[in-house]
Motif scaffolding. Structure first.
Motif, PDB file in Angstrom:
ATOM      1  N   VAL A 165       0.844  -1.199   0.000  1.00 47.23           N
ATOM      2  CA  VAL A 165       0.000   0.000   0.000  1.00 47.23           C
ATOM      3  C   VAL A 165       0.881   1.251   0.000  1.00 47.23           C
ATOM      4  CG1 VAL A 165      -1.615   1.345   1.415  1.00 47.23           C
ATOM      5  CG2 VAL A 165      -2.007  -1.094   1.041  1.00 47.23           C
ATOM      6  N   PHE A 166       1.925   1.246   0.827  1.00 47.06           N
ATOM      7  CA  PHE A 166       2.840   2.397   0.846  1.00 47.06           C
ATOM      8  C   PHE A 166       3.608   2.502  -0.466  1.00 47.06           C
ATOM      9  CE2 PHE A 166       2.341   1.975   5.467  1.00 47.06           C
ATOM     10  CZ  PHE A 166       2.036   3.288   5.771  1.00 47.06           C
ATOM     11  N   PHE A 167       4.004   1.372  -1.033  1.00 45.20           N
ATOM     12  CA  PHE A 167       4.731   1.392  -2.301  1.00 45.20           C
ATOM     13  C   PHE A 167       3.858   1.974  -3.411  1.00 45.20           C
ATOM     14  CE2 PHE A 167       6.019  -0.696  -6.293  1.00 45.20           C
ATOM     15  CZ  PHE A 167       7.315  -0.221  -6.369  1.00 45.20           C
ATOM     16  N   ALA A 168       2.593   1.624  -3.419  1.00 50.28           N
ATOM     17  CA  ALA A 168       1.703   2.054  -4.498  1.00 50.28           C
ATOM     18  C   ALA A 168       1.193   3.482  -4.321  1.00 50.28           C
ATOM     19  CB  ALA A 168       0.514   1.099  -4.594  1.00 50.28           C
ATOM     20  N   ASN A 169       0.973   3.908  -3.090  1.00 55.88           N
ATOM     21  CA  ASN A 169       0.256   5.163  -2.872  1.00 55.88           C
ATOM     22  C   ASN A 169       1.094   6.295  -2.306  1.00 55.88           C
ATOM     23  OD1 ASN A 169      -2.084   3.831  -3.705  1.00 55.88           O
ATOM     24  ND2 ASN A 169      -2.464   3.091  -1.644  1.00 55.88           N
ATOM     25  N   SER A 170       2.369   6.086  -2.077  1.00 56.91           N
ATOM     26  CA  SER A 170       3.204   7.124  -1.458  1.00 56.91           C
ATOM     27  C   SER A 170       4.174   7.711  -2.474  1.00 56.91           C
ATOM     28  CB  SER A 170       3.980   6.532  -0.287  1.00 56.91           C
ATOM     29  OG  SER A 170       3.096   6.007   0.665  1.00 56.91           O
ATOM     30  N   ASP A 171       4.897   8.711  -2.024  1.00 59.20           N
ATOM     31  CA  ASP A 171       5.901   9.359  -2.867  1.00 59.20           C
ATOM     32  C   ASP A 171       7.244   9.350  -2.155  1.00 59.20           C
ATOM     33  OD1 ASP A 171       4.010  10.005  -4.790  1.00 59.20           O
ATOM     34  OD2 ASP A 171       3.553  11.934  -3.867  1.00 59.20           O
ATOM     35  N   GLY A 172       8.288   9.597  -2.928  1.00 62.88           N
ATOM     36  CA  GLY A 172       9.628   9.836  -2.408  1.00 62.88           C
ATOM     37  C   GLY A 172      10.164   8.794  -1.454  1.00 62.88           C
ATOM     38  N   PRO A 173      10.637   9.246  -0.293  1.00 59.01           N
ATOM     39  CA  PRO A 173      11.315   8.329   0.626  1.00 59.01           C
ATOM     40  C   PRO A 173      10.403   7.231   1.179  1.00 59.01           C
ATOM     41  CG  PRO A 173      11.263  10.566   1.539  1.00 59.01           C
ATOM     42  CD  PRO A 173      10.658  10.619   0.171  1.00 59.01           C
ATOM     43  N   THR A 174       9.119   7.529   1.350  1.00 62.86           N
ATOM     44  CA  THR A 174       8.202   6.511   1.865  1.00 62.86           C
ATOM     45  C   THR A 174       8.120   5.336   0.907  1.00 62.86           C
ATOM     46  OG1 THR A 174       6.927   8.269   2.917  1.00 62.86           O
ATOM     47  CG2 THR A 174       5.880   6.121   2.741  1.00 62.86           C
ATOM     48  N   ARG A 175       7.996   5.625  -0.379  1.00 61.53           N
ATOM     49  CA  ARG A 175       7.953   4.561  -1.391  1.00 61.53           C
ATOM     50  C   ARG A 175       9.268   3.794  -1.419  1.00 61.53           C
ATOM     51  NH1 ARG A 175       5.775   6.521  -6.841  1.00 61.53           N
ATOM     52  NH2 ARG A 175       3.821   5.924  -5.887  1.00 61.53           N
ATOM     53  N   MET A 176      10.377   4.519  -1.303  1.00 63.46           N
ATOM     54  CA  MET A 176      11.688   3.864  -1.334  1.00 63.46           C
ATOM     55  C   MET A 176      11.867   2.929  -0.130  1.00 63.46           C
ATOM     56  SD  MET A 176      15.497   5.513  -1.243  1.00 63.46           S
ATOM     57  CE  MET A 176      15.216   6.137   0.400  1.00 63.46           C
ATOM     58  N   TYR A 177      11.508   3.403   1.073  1.00 63.31           N
ATOM     59  CA  TYR A 177      11.663   2.566   2.265  1.00 63.31           C
ATOM     60  C   TYR A 177      10.736   1.351   2.208  1.00 63.31           C
ATOM     61  CZ  TYR A 177      14.398   6.334   4.353  1.00 63.31           C
ATOM     62  OH  TYR A 177      15.356   7.279   4.611  1.00 63.31           O
ATOM     63  N   ALA A 178       9.535   1.538   1.655  1.00 63.29           N
ATOM     64  CA  ALA A 178       8.625   0.400   1.509  1.00 63.29           C
ATOM     65  C   ALA A 178       9.237  -0.636   0.563  1.00 63.29           C
ATOM     66  CB  ALA A 178       7.273   0.863   0.982  1.00 63.29           C
ATOM     67  N   PHE A 179       9.818  -0.165  -0.552  1.00 65.15           N
ATOM     68  CA  PHE A 179      10.439  -1.103  -1.484  1.00 65.15           C
ATOM     69  C   PHE A 179      11.625  -1.820  -0.847  1.00 65.15           C
ATOM     70  CE2 PHE A 179      13.910  -1.934  -4.466  1.00 65.15           C
ATOM     71  CZ  PHE A 179      13.335  -3.001  -5.131  1.00 65.15           C
ATOM     72  N   LEU A 180      12.459  -1.092  -0.117  1.00 66.75           N
ATOM     73  CA  LEU A 180      13.618  -1.734   0.512  1.00 66.75           C
ATOM     74  C   LEU A 180      13.185  -2.826   1.496  1.00 66.75           C
ATOM     75  CD1 LEU A 180      15.942   1.341   1.105  1.00 66.75           C
ATOM     76  CD2 LEU A 180      16.222  -0.485  -0.590  1.00 66.75           C
ATOM     77  N   SER A 181      12.112  -2.589   2.206  1.00 68.52           N
ATOM     78  CA  SER A 181      11.606  -3.612   3.125  1.00 68.52           C
ATOM     79  C   SER A 181      11.030  -4.798   2.369  1.00 68.52           C
ATOM     80  CB  SER A 181      10.548  -3.013   4.055  1.00 68.52           C
ATOM     81  OG  SER A 181      11.116  -2.018   4.862  1.00 68.52           O
ATOM     82  N   ILE A 182      10.321  -4.534   1.276  1.00 66.43           N
ATOM     83  CA  ILE A 182       9.778  -5.627   0.459  1.00 66.43           C
ATOM     84  C   ILE A 182      10.922  -6.453  -0.115  1.00 66.43           C
ATOM     85  CG2 ILE A 182       8.542  -6.171  -1.675  1.00 66.43           C
ATOM     86  CD1 ILE A 182       6.810  -3.654  -1.090  1.00 66.43           C
ATOM     87  N   ARG A 183      11.949  -5.789  -0.610  1.00 60.75           N
ATOM     88  CA  ARG A 183      13.106  -6.487  -1.182  1.00 60.75           C
ATOM     89  C   ARG A 183      13.795  -7.342  -0.130  1.00 60.75           C
ATOM     90  NH1 ARG A 183      18.511  -6.162  -1.811  1.00 60.75           N
ATOM     91  NH2 ARG A 183      19.368  -6.613  -3.866  1.00 60.75           N
ATOM     92  N   GLN A 184      13.998  -6.776   1.046  1.00 57.88           N
ATOM     93  CA  GLN A 184      14.648  -7.528   2.121  1.00 57.88           C
ATOM     94  C   GLN A 184      13.798  -8.724   2.535  1.00 57.88           C
ATOM     95  OE1 GLN A 184      17.660  -6.958   3.045  1.00 57.88           O
ATOM     96  NE2 GLN A 184      17.827  -8.285   4.820  1.00 57.88           N
ATOM     97  N   MET A 185      12.478  -8.547   2.582  1.00 59.06           N
ATOM     98  CA  MET A 185      11.598  -9.665   2.919  1.00 59.06           C
ATOM     99  C   MET A 185      11.674 -10.755   1.850  1.00 59.06           C
ATOM    100  SD  MET A 185       8.235  -7.779   4.477  1.00 59.06           S
ATOM    101  CE  MET A 185       7.298  -9.270   4.663  1.00 59.06           C
TER     102      MET A 185
END
Length: 192
Positions: A85-105
Protein backbone atom coordinates in the motif's frame (compact mmCIF):
# COMPACT_ATOMS: atom_id res chain seq x y z
CA UNK A 1 15.36 0.04 18.27
CA UNK A 2 13.47 -3.16 18.84
CA UNK A 3 15.72 -5.21 16.57
CA UNK A 4 18.73 -4.65 18.82
CA UNK A 5 16.63 -5.47 21.88
CA UNK A 6 15.54 -8.76 20.32
CA UNK A 7 19.12 -9.44 19.21
CA UNK A 8 20.42 -9.02 22.75
CA UNK A 9 17.64 -11.21 24.13
CA UNK A 10 18.64 -13.96 21.68
CA UNK A 11 22.34 -13.49 22.36
CA UNK A 12 23.40 -12.38 18.90
CA UNK A 13 25.37 -9.32 17.96
CA UNK A 14 23.08 -6.46 16.91
CA UNK A 15 23.12 -5.84 13.17
CA UNK A 16 25.29 -8.85 12.36
CA UNK A 17 24.14 -11.05 9.47
CA UNK A 18 20.63 -9.68 8.88
CA UNK A 19 19.77 -12.61 6.60
CA UNK A 20 19.90 -15.21 9.40
CA UNK A 21 16.43 -15.92 10.68
CA UNK A 22 16.24 -15.69 14.47
CA UNK A 23 14.13 -18.84 14.73
CA UNK A 24 17.35 -20.84 14.31
CA UNK A 25 18.89 -19.30 17.43
CA UNK A 26 18.65 -20.69 20.95
CA UNK A 27 16.16 -18.80 23.06
CA UNK A 28 13.78 -18.22 20.16
CA UNK A 29 10.89 -20.04 21.84
CA UNK A 30 10.98 -17.59 24.75
CA UNK A 31 11.33 -14.54 22.50
CA UNK A 32 8.83 -15.61 19.82
CA UNK A 33 5.65 -14.41 21.62
CA UNK A 34 7.17 -10.96 22.12
CA UNK A 35 8.22 -10.76 18.48
CA UNK A 36 4.78 -11.85 17.26
CA UNK A 37 3.08 -9.29 19.46
CA UNK A 38 5.41 -6.54 18.30
CA UNK A 39 5.10 -7.43 14.60
CA UNK A 40 1.30 -7.65 14.73
CA UNK A 41 1.20 -4.27 16.50
CA UNK A 42 3.58 -2.85 13.89
CA UNK A 43 1.36 -4.06 11.04
CA UNK A 44 -1.69 -2.52 12.69
CA UNK A 45 0.19 0.74 13.27
CA UNK A 46 1.33 0.87 9.63
CA UNK A 47 -2.24 0.37 8.44
CA UNK A 48 -3.36 3.36 10.52
CA UNK A 49 -0.61 5.80 9.46
CA UNK A 50 -1.56 8.75 7.30
CA UNK A 51 1.25 11.29 7.84
CA UNK A 52 3.93 10.91 5.12
CA UNK A 53 6.83 11.91 7.39
CA UNK A 54 5.81 9.50 10.14
CA UNK A 55 5.29 6.77 7.53
CA UNK A 56 8.79 7.31 6.15
CA UNK A 57 10.28 7.22 9.66
CA UNK A 58 8.51 3.99 10.61
CA UNK A 59 9.28 2.28 7.28
CA UNK A 60 12.94 3.25 7.60
CA UNK A 61 13.04 1.27 10.84
CA UNK A 62 10.93 -1.65 9.54
CA UNK A 63 13.82 -2.58 7.28
CA UNK A 64 15.89 -3.65 10.30
CA UNK A 65 13.03 -5.78 11.66
CA UNK A 66 12.68 -7.91 8.52
CA UNK A 67 14.43 -11.05 9.90
CA UNK A 68 11.98 -11.02 12.81
CA UNK A 69 9.01 -10.38 10.54
CA UNK A 70 10.11 -13.28 8.32
CA UNK A 71 10.14 -15.55 11.38
CA UNK A 72 6.38 -15.05 11.78
CA UNK A 73 4.91 -16.68 8.64
CA UNK A 74 1.32 -15.58 9.22
CA UNK A 75 2.31 -11.98 9.73
CA UNK A 76 4.63 -11.72 6.71
CA UNK A 77 1.66 -11.64 4.32
CA UNK A 78 -0.05 -8.92 6.34
CA UNK A 79 3.17 -6.91 6.47
CA UNK A 80 3.64 -7.35 2.71
CA UNK A 81 0.13 -6.00 2.07
CA UNK A 82 0.80 -2.98 4.26
CA UNK A 83 4.14 -2.33 2.53
CA UNK A 84 2.56 -2.66 -0.92
CA UNK A 85 0.00 0.00 0.00
CA UNK A 86 2.84 2.40 0.85
CA UNK A 87 4.73 1.39 -2.30
CA UNK A 88 1.70 2.05 -4.50
CA UNK A 89 0.26 5.16 -2.87
CA UNK A 90 3.20 7.12 -1.46
CA UNK A 91 5.90 9.36 -2.87
CA UNK A 92 9.63 9.84 -2.41
CA UNK A 93 11.32 8.33 0.63
CA UNK A 94 8.20 6.51 1.87
CA UNK A 95 7.95 4.56 -1.39
CA UNK A 96 11.69 3.86 -1.33
CA UNK A 97 11.66 2.57 2.27
CA UNK A 98 8.63 0.40 1.51
CA UNK A 99 10.44 -1.10 -1.48
CA UNK A 100 13.62 -1.73 0.51
CA UNK A 101 11.61 -3.61 3.13
CA UNK A 102 9.78 -5.63 0.46
CA UNK A 103 13.11 -6.49 -1.18
CA UNK A 104 14.65 -7.53 2.12
CA UNK A 105 11.60 -9.66 2.92
CA UNK A 106 11.87 -11.33 -0.49
CA UNK A 107 15.52 -12.16 0.19
CA UNK A 108 15.15 -13.37 3.78
CA UNK A 109 11.81 -15.18 3.83
CA UNK A 110 11.79 -18.82 2.62
CA UNK A 111 10.98 -19.60 -1.01
CA UNK A 112 7.32 -19.36 -1.85
CA UNK A 113 7.11 -15.88 -0.33
CA UNK A 114 9.13 -14.23 -3.11
CA UNK A 115 6.36 -15.09 -5.54
CA UNK A 116 3.88 -13.10 -3.45
CA UNK A 117 6.33 -10.19 -3.47
CA UNK A 118 6.76 -10.38 -7.25
CA UNK A 119 3.05 -10.54 -7.95
CA UNK A 120 2.19 -7.79 -5.47
CA UNK A 121 4.82 -5.34 -6.64
CA UNK A 122 3.99 -5.94 -10.32
CA UNK A 123 0.27 -5.39 -9.79
CA UNK A 124 0.97 -2.23 -7.77
CA UNK A 125 3.10 -0.94 -10.62
CA UNK A 126 0.49 -1.78 -13.27
CA UNK A 127 -2.29 -0.05 -11.34
CA UNK A 128 -0.21 3.14 -11.13
CA UNK A 129 1.22 2.98 -14.66
CA UNK A 130 -2.26 3.43 -16.12
CA UNK A 131 -2.26 7.05 -14.93
CA UNK A 132 1.04 8.24 -16.37
CA UNK A 133 1.33 12.00 -16.79
CA UNK A 134 4.20 14.49 -16.41
CA UNK A 135 3.48 14.88 -12.69
CA UNK A 136 3.54 11.14 -11.90
CA UNK A 137 6.10 10.03 -14.47
CA UNK A 138 9.09 10.14 -12.13
CA UNK A 139 7.32 8.01 -9.50
CA UNK A 140 6.20 5.47 -12.10
CA UNK A 141 9.73 5.27 -13.48
CA UNK A 142 11.04 4.59 -9.96
CA UNK A 143 8.41 1.89 -9.50
CA UNK A 144 9.40 0.30 -12.83
CA UNK A 145 13.05 0.17 -11.73
CA UNK A 146 11.98 -1.40 -8.44
CA UNK A 147 9.96 -4.06 -10.27
CA UNK A 148 12.95 -4.85 -12.49
CA UNK A 149 15.26 -5.11 -9.49
CA UNK A 150 12.91 -7.41 -7.58
CA UNK A 151 12.36 -9.65 -10.60
CA UNK A 152 16.13 -9.90 -10.99
CA UNK A 153 16.44 -11.59 -7.59
CA UNK A 154 14.93 -14.91 -8.68
CA UNK A 155 15.02 -15.65 -12.43
CA UNK A 156 13.01 -18.89 -12.15
CA UNK A 157 10.04 -17.30 -10.38
CA UNK A 158 10.33 -14.26 -12.64
CA UNK A 159 10.13 -16.45 -15.73
CA UNK A 160 6.97 -18.12 -14.43
CA UNK A 161 5.32 -14.77 -13.72
CA UNK A 162 6.33 -13.34 -17.09
CA UNK A 163 4.98 -16.44 -18.82
CA UNK A 164 1.59 -16.07 -17.11
CA UNK A 165 1.23 -12.40 -18.02
CA UNK A 166 2.44 -12.85 -21.60
CA UNK A 167 0.01 -15.75 -22.02
CA UNK A 168 -2.76 -13.48 -20.78
CA UNK A 169 -1.76 -10.84 -23.34
CA UNK A 170 -1.69 -13.39 -26.15
CA UNK A 171 -5.23 -14.52 -25.25
CA UNK A 172 -6.43 -10.91 -25.43
CA UNK A 173 -4.68 -10.46 -28.78
CA UNK A 174 -6.22 -13.63 -30.19
CA UNK A 175 -9.69 -12.59 -29.02
CA UNK A 176 -9.30 -9.13 -30.54
CA UNK A 177 -8.29 -10.64 -33.89
CA UNK A 178 -11.21 -13.08 -33.87
CA UNK A 179 -13.92 -10.74 -32.56
CA UNK A 180 -12.77 -7.42 -34.07
CA UNK A 181 -14.92 -5.39 -31.68
CA UNK A 182 -14.02 -2.16 -29.94
CA UNK A 183 -14.23 -3.91 -26.55
CA UNK A 184 -11.80 -6.62 -27.66
CA UNK A 185 -9.28 -3.99 -28.79
CA UNK A 186 -9.74 -2.15 -25.49
CA UNK A 187 -8.85 -5.34 -23.61
CA UNK A 188 -5.51 -5.45 -25.43
CA UNK A 189 -4.73 -1.85 -24.49
CA UNK A 190 -5.70 -2.35 -20.84
CA UNK A 191 -4.22 -5.75 -20.11
CA UNK A 192 -2.34 -6.27 -16.85
Amino acid sequence: RMDSLFDRRLGREPGKDPTTLPQTLPGWKKTMPLVKLFVSSLVHFLQQLSDPQMSAFVLKNVHRMVPYIASCPRLTKKMLKALLVFFANSDGPTRMYAFLSIRQMALVTPFPFIESCLKGIYLSYVRNAKFDNPKTHEGIEFMRNCVVELYGLDPVSSYQHAFVYLRQLSIHLRNSIIEKTKEAYQNVYNWQ
